[in-house]
Design a protein around this motif. Sequence first.
Motif, mmCIF file in Angstrom:
data_model
loop_
_atom_site.group_PDB
_atom_site.id
_atom_site.type_symbol
_atom_site.label_atom_id
_atom_site.label_comp_id
_atom_site.label_asym_id
_atom_site.label_seq_id
_atom_site.Cartn_x
_atom_site.Cartn_y
_atom_site.Cartn_z
ATOM 1 N N ASP A 7 4.249 6.000 40.265
ATOM 2 C CA ASP A 7 3.777 5.229 39.118
ATOM 3 C C ASP A 7 4.096 5.969 37.818
ATOM 4 O O ASP A 7 3.777 7.149 37.650
ATOM 5 C CB ASP A 7 2.273 5.011 39.230
ATOM 6 C CG ASP A 7 1.766 4.024 38.198
ATOM 7 O OD1 ASP A 7 2.485 3.059 37.895
ATOM 8 O OD2 ASP A 7 0.644 4.227 37.687
ATOM 9 N N GLY A 8 4.769 5.274 36.896
ATOM 10 C CA GLY A 8 5.135 5.865 35.622
ATOM 11 C C GLY A 8 6.437 6.636 35.626
ATOM 12 O O GLY A 8 6.888 7.086 34.568
ATOM 13 N N LEU A 9 7.071 6.794 36.781
ATOM 14 C CA LEU A 9 8.323 7.536 36.872
ATOM 15 C C LEU A 9 9.517 6.586 36.831
ATOM 16 O O LEU A 9 9.417 5.419 37.191
ATOM 17 C CB LEU A 9 8.367 8.379 38.137
ATOM 18 C CG LEU A 9 7.248 9.422 38.287
ATOM 19 C CD1 LEU A 9 7.491 10.283 39.514
ATOM 20 C CD2 LEU A 9 7.132 10.297 37.045
ATOM 21 N N ARG A 10 10.646 7.141 36.398
ATOM 22 C CA ARG A 10 11.879 6.369 36.237
ATOM 23 C C ARG A 10 12.966 6.942 37.133
ATOM 24 O O ARG A 10 13.157 8.160 37.152
ATOM 25 C CB ARG A 10 12.346 6.416 34.773
ATOM 26 C CG ARG A 10 11.462 5.734 33.745
ATOM 27 C CD ARG A 10 10.182 6.494 33.395
ATOM 28 N NE ARG A 10 10.322 7.920 33.150
ATOM 29 C CZ ARG A 10 10.356 8.491 31.947
ATOM 30 N NH1 ARG A 10 10.309 7.743 30.853
ATOM 31 N NH2 ARG A 10 10.404 9.809 31.811
ATOM 32 N N ALA A 11 13.677 6.079 37.853
ATOM 33 C CA ALA A 11 14.674 6.531 38.825
ATOM 34 C C ALA A 11 15.995 5.803 38.625
ATOM 35 O O ALA A 11 16.024 4.627 38.253
ATOM 36 C CB ALA A 11 14.172 6.305 40.246
ATOM 37 N N LEU A 12 17.078 6.518 38.907
ATOM 38 C CA LEU A 12 18.421 5.959 38.891
ATOM 39 C C LEU A 12 19.053 6.174 40.253
ATOM 40 O O LEU A 12 19.066 7.303 40.769
ATOM 41 C CB LEU A 12 19.266 6.636 37.809
ATOM 42 C CG LEU A 12 20.754 6.281 37.751
ATOM 43 C CD1 LEU A 12 20.951 4.799 37.452
ATOM 44 C CD2 LEU A 12 21.471 7.148 36.721
ATOM 45 N N VAL A 13 19.576 5.102 40.842
ATOM 46 C CA VAL A 13 20.193 5.155 42.172
ATOM 47 C C VAL A 13 21.649 4.728 42.045
ATOM 48 O O VAL A 13 21.931 3.581 41.663
ATOM 49 C CB VAL A 13 19.458 4.235 43.171
ATOM 50 C CG1 VAL A 13 20.088 4.357 44.561
ATOM 51 C CG2 VAL A 13 17.974 4.555 43.217
ATOM 52 N N THR A 14 22.568 5.607 42.385
ATOM 53 C CA THR A 14 23.978 5.220 42.359
ATOM 54 C C THR A 14 24.346 4.550 43.684
ATOM 55 O O THR A 14 23.754 4.830 44.723
ATOM 56 C CB THR A 14 24.895 6.430 42.101
ATOM 57 O OG1 THR A 14 24.907 7.293 43.241
ATOM 58 C CG2 THR A 14 24.456 7.203 40.867
ATOM 59 N N GLY A 15 25.329 3.659 43.619
ATOM 60 C CA GLY A 15 25.640 2.864 44.797
ATOM 61 C C GLY A 15 24.447 2.022 45.210
ATOM 62 O O GLY A 15 24.245 1.732 46.389
#
Length: 257
Positions: A7-15
């Motif tokens: 909660d409150g965190l930001r994520a980037l997923v490639t592919g």
Amino acid sequence: MSTLEFDGLRALVTGGASGIGLAIARALLARGARVAVLDRDVTAVQDDADLVAVTADVTDDTAVRAAVAEAVERLGGLDVLCNNAGVGAAGGVEDNDDEEWHRVYDVNVVGPVRVTRAALPALRESSHAAIVNTCSIAATAGLPQRALYGATKGAVQSLTLAMAADLLPEGIRVCAVNPGTADTPWVGRLLDAAADPAAERAALEARQPHGRLVSADEVAHAVCYLASPLAGSTTGTTLAVDGGMDRLRLRPPAPRS
């Protein structure tokens, strides 16, 4: 107080527009994260209001930097990077020419380097920064007809350790997940191209001790553990999700009389 660990965190997923990457994105969303996916083709997710979709080829440094900057801006920061984008390759050591070796290394090894370089300034601003690289059972077990692919994934595993050592003093954890043979679109295409797809699938399932292909969701759950703030003492770790293929040596079934 929220019970969702991201909660409150930001994520980037490639592919992140298909296969394991999309499963990772969905699992992070379910645990409370805001998620962006970076892919060459985001058609499958561009209408999904829950995901931020950015387009880039990980072999293009300029495009990667622009896409990561866009994702960070739209998310409002970055806490988790999942370097999942990759390509497969079949054949023994003599079966692919130099151009193919360079191409696959460019995607599978230099690709994560490009994305990480672009993401580090934002990750350094996070109190829960984590990077998870998607590696493979091919990094730790010699698989037939996977010379090029295995070499790139061995490099990813070593890269993970080096990154973990370099970035730990800055509070950034780095781990990797090593899936066994997974039920993904790429494996599906390999099976479709086999002379006997059913027999080939049975062979792939049989070589994993638990007797089946690994699911994309199982890999995603492992990634979530490694990326979670609850795993704050876990870094430089490679987590196998392979049904025991790397470590177990089961006795074959007794022949029927």
